[in-house]
Design a protein around this motif. Structure first.
Motif, short mmCIF file in Angstrom:
data_model
loop_
_atom_site.label_atom_id
_atom_site.label_comp_id
_atom_site.label_asym_id
_atom_site.label_seq_id
_atom_site.Cartn_x
_atom_site.Cartn_y
_atom_site.Cartn_z
N SER A 185 8.00 -2.72 -4.01
CA SER A 185 6.52 -2.55 -3.61
C SER A 185 5.70 -3.59 -3.60
O SER A 185 5.35 -4.09 -2.88
CB SER A 185 5.99 -1.50 -4.36
OG SER A 185 6.70 -0.21 -4.17
N VAL A 186 6.20 -4.71 -4.93
CA VAL A 186 5.29 -5.70 -5.03
C VAL A 186 5.54 -6.72 -3.97
O VAL A 186 4.99 -7.50 -3.45
CB VAL A 186 5.69 -6.30 -6.41
CG1 VAL A 186 4.82 -7.55 -6.65
CG2 VAL A 186 4.75 -5.32 -7.52
N ASN A 187 6.95 -6.96 -3.75
CA ASN A 187 7.54 -7.93 -2.85
C ASN A 187 7.14 -7.69 -1.53
O ASN A 187 6.70 -8.49 -0.81
CB ASN A 187 8.97 -7.95 -2.83
CG ASN A 187 9.68 -8.75 -4.12
OD1 ASN A 187 8.85 -9.57 -4.93
ND2 ASN A 187 10.69 -8.19 -4.71
N ARG A 241 5.53 -9.48 -10.13
CA ARG A 241 6.96 -9.53 -9.64
C ARG A 241 7.66 -10.22 -10.87
O ARG A 241 8.70 -9.78 -11.01
CB ARG A 241 6.79 -10.69 -8.50
CG ARG A 241 8.10 -11.01 -8.05
CD ARG A 241 8.18 -11.74 -6.53
NE ARG A 241 7.55 -12.97 -6.90
CZ ARG A 241 7.14 -13.86 -5.74
NH1 ARG A 241 7.62 -13.49 -4.54
NH2 ARG A 241 6.63 -14.93 -5.64
N SER A 242 7.25 -11.20 -11.53
CA SER A 242 7.83 -11.72 -12.66
C SER A 242 8.30 -10.63 -13.65
O SER A 242 9.36 -10.52 -14.45
CB SER A 242 7.30 -12.70 -13.48
OG SER A 242 6.99 -13.77 -12.57
N GLU A 243 7.28 -9.88 -13.88
CA GLU A 243 7.51 -8.79 -15.05
C GLU A 243 8.65 -7.75 -14.58
O GLU A 243 9.61 -7.35 -15.32
CB GLU A 243 6.34 -7.85 -15.40
CG GLU A 243 6.41 -6.92 -16.44
CD GLU A 243 5.09 -6.14 -16.57
OE1 GLU A 243 4.98 -4.91 -17.22
OE2 GLU A 243 4.11 -6.75 -16.06
N GLU A 248 2.21 2.03 -9.94
CA GLU A 248 2.74 2.72 -9.13
C GLU A 248 1.91 3.13 -7.89
O GLU A 248 2.14 3.02 -6.76
CB GLU A 248 3.75 3.62 -9.54
CG GLU A 248 4.69 4.40 -8.47
CD GLU A 248 5.57 5.50 -8.94
OE1 GLU A 248 6.24 5.74 -7.88
OE2 GLU A 248 5.29 5.72 -10.11
N LYS A 249 0.83 4.09 -8.42
CA LYS A 249 0.05 4.83 -7.60
C LYS A 249 -0.88 3.74 -7.03
O LYS A 249 -1.33 3.86 -5.73
CB LYS A 249 -0.81 5.80 -8.27
CG LYS A 249 0.06 7.10 -8.70
CD LYS A 249 -0.65 7.83 -9.75
CE LYS A 249 0.17 8.83 -10.29
NZ LYS A 249 -0.45 9.91 -11.47
N VAL A 250 -1.36 2.74 -7.52
CA VAL A 250 -2.20 1.94 -7.12
C VAL A 250 -1.39 1.04 -5.96
O VAL A 250 -1.85 0.45 -4.73
CB VAL A 250 -2.79 0.77 -8.00
CG1 VAL A 250 -3.69 -0.18 -7.37
CG2 VAL A 250 -3.68 1.62 -8.97
N LEU A 251 -0.20 0.45 -6.33
CA LEU A 251 0.60 -0.18 -5.31
C LEU A 251 0.82 0.73 -3.80
O LEU A 251 0.84 0.05 -2.85
CB LEU A 251 1.91 -0.45 -5.79
CG LEU A 251 2.10 -1.59 -6.87
CD1 LEU A 251 3.37 -1.66 -7.51
CD2 LEU A 251 1.52 -2.91 -6.24
N LYS A 252 1.19 1.88 -4.06
CA LYS A 252 1.17 2.90 -2.90
C LYS A 252 -0.30 2.88 -2.15
O LYS A 252 -0.26 2.59 -0.81
CB LYS A 252 1.46 4.17 -3.04
CG LYS A 252 3.04 4.53 -3.85
CD LYS A 252 3.19 5.73 -3.97
CE LYS A 252 4.69 5.91 -4.65
NZ LYS A 252 4.78 7.44 -4.86
#
Length: 461
Positions: free
Chosen positions: A452-454, A426-428, A395-399
């Protein structure tokens, strides 16, 4: 002829008697039908007394001086000068010439029930017409106030009996050799213990441990600075004992948190250089954790410290932590620090009140953090952390990746490893988000991560 006159005279008397009875009956009926009025007609001949002067009527009397007539269910004469409550039945007794009043007749017992409830609500109250005057009511109210004061005093006395004053407690503690100390006095003792050459290592560590608790408070941290404790702790970062380094950095970080005055004194006292040395050299993980904590507290919301951090090669020092073995727990902390510093500057530049903080905006403009991050290839360092299994770390890395996207987009588009990682994520998260929805959680944690991934995938297309 006299016989006819006698008959006419008898007939007239009978008619006159019938007329009088009708008048009396009609008057009684009319008085019973007007319960809402408590008025009586005063004959003109009664307006003036024998002296020819007009007496004061009831309407002209002071309302506070009027006594109240309390009717019952029986007709009772109304004494002169008393007011009749609205709703009472009033009549004129033609035999005595007195006004009389009574309560309305009960309707199916409802009036009696209401009256009984009213009496219960009011309690046992004397309703004698001579019971209360205006003066008596005033005296009763005065007694009620006196009673309230007496009750308040009694309550205060009861509290005094249960709790003793602080002066008495201090005296008793002194007799027991127990003294109530202020935070300032306690910190003075702790600093003396830490700075004493007679103290053992454990005693110094214990003193630092206790100091960390007190300097969290802003005022205590300022007192800690004024009594010279801050510089002693900064000097403690040079200790050869790892435990002293660790706890000194911990106290320093606690004192620096959201305290500009302490931040300025710390950077002038050489704290920044000492913290970077600890992070750049071989030290135990616990020591580096506390040093990174102190560094983060110093840099946040302090653009001058951020500028000095870049000049001293602070980014390279943090980058080296990713090459050292056993420092994995620090990776996400470093990424979080970079994210906070970048967002902090962006929020200030986009603020609607930036004109009021023009001086601070100019200070942040001198901090070239993002160009240094891109130049030292932090884009890849950050994105590689998406492969870590912890959802909180992801989560922190995606931000952070989302914030760096505007500066690292071209670098990310050519990163095949990042594309593969994003597809797997995304699959997970699609499966985890679907499971959340089946459990009734439509806006769950995994749905947010999936979003966030999308978003990142969409921007890289």
């Amino acid at each position: 002829m006299s016989t006819w006159a006698h008959l006419l005279s008898s007939t007239a008397k009978v008619n006159l008697l019938v007329l009088v009875v009708s008048v009396v009956f009609s008057w009684s009926i009319l008085s019973d039908r007007a319960p809402e009025f408590a008025l009586t007609k005063i004959e003109e001949s009664d307006i003036k007394d024998d002296s020819g002067k007009e007496p004061v009527t009831e309407d002209e009397a002071d309302p506070e001086d009027l006594e109240v007539f309390y009717p019952t269910h029986q007709w009772r004469a109304i004494p002169p000068g008393q007011a009749v409550p609205a709703g009472s039945h009033v009549r004129l007794n033609l035999q005595t010439g007195d006004r009389e009043a009574k309560l309305p007749d009960s309707e199916n017992g409802k009036s009696d029930a209401r009256e009984e409830r009213r009496r219960k609500r009011l309690g046992k109250v004397a309703v004698d017409s001579n019971s209360f005057t205006s003066q008596e009511l005033k005296k009763a109210l005065a007694k009620m106030k006196e009673s309230e004061k007496a009750e308040r005093k009694a309550h205060e006395e009861e509290v005094r009996k249960k709790f003793r004053p602080i002066e008495q407690l201090k005296e008793e503690f002194e007799k027991l050799n127990v003294k109530v100390e202020t935070d300032y006095e306690i910190m003075v003792k702790l600093i003396s213990k830490f700075n004493s050459s007679a103290s053992t290592l454990d005693e110094k560590v214990a003193a630092l441990y206790d100091l960390e608790y007190y300097v969290h408070q802003v005022d205590n941290a300022k007192d800690f600075l004024s009594m010279g404790g801050l510089q002693l702790v900064i000097d403690g970062l040079n200790s050869t004992e790892a435990a002293l380094k660790e706890h000194a950095a911990f106290v320093l970080g606690a004192a620096l948190s959201s305290n500009p005055r302490v931040q300025i004194e710390a950077i002038e006292g050489g704290a920044l250089q000492k913290l970077l040395v600890i992070l750049a050299t071989e030290q135990p993980l616990a020591v580096k954790k506390k040093a990174l904590f102190a560094l983060s507290s110093m840099l946040r919301h302090f653009p001058y410290a951020q500028q000095q951090f870049l000049k001293l090669g602070g980014l390279q020092v943090l980058r080296s932590l990713f090459r050292q073995k056993g420092m994995e727990p620090l990776h996400v902390r470093v990424v979080t620090l970079l994210y906070d510093l970048i967002v902090e500057k962006m929020l200030l530049e986009d603020s609607q009140h930036r004109e009021q903080m023009e001086e601070k905006v100019q200070q942040y403009r001198q901090v070239k953090l993002v160009p240094a991050v891109v130049e030292q290839d932090w884009c890849v360092v950050v994105s590689n952390l998406l492969a870590m299994p912890e959802h909180d770390t992801r989560e922190k890395v995606l931000k952070t990746v989302g914030v760096l996207m505007a500066f690292c987009k071209e670098r990310y588009r050519g990163d095949q490893a990042l594309s593969s990682t994003l597809s797997l994520l995304r699959s997970e998260y699609e499966e985890l988000a679907a499971e959340e929805q089946r459990e009734g959680d439509r806006d769950g944690y995994f749905k947010e991560l999936l979003g966030s991934v999308n978003t990142i995938i969409q921007e890289l297309r």
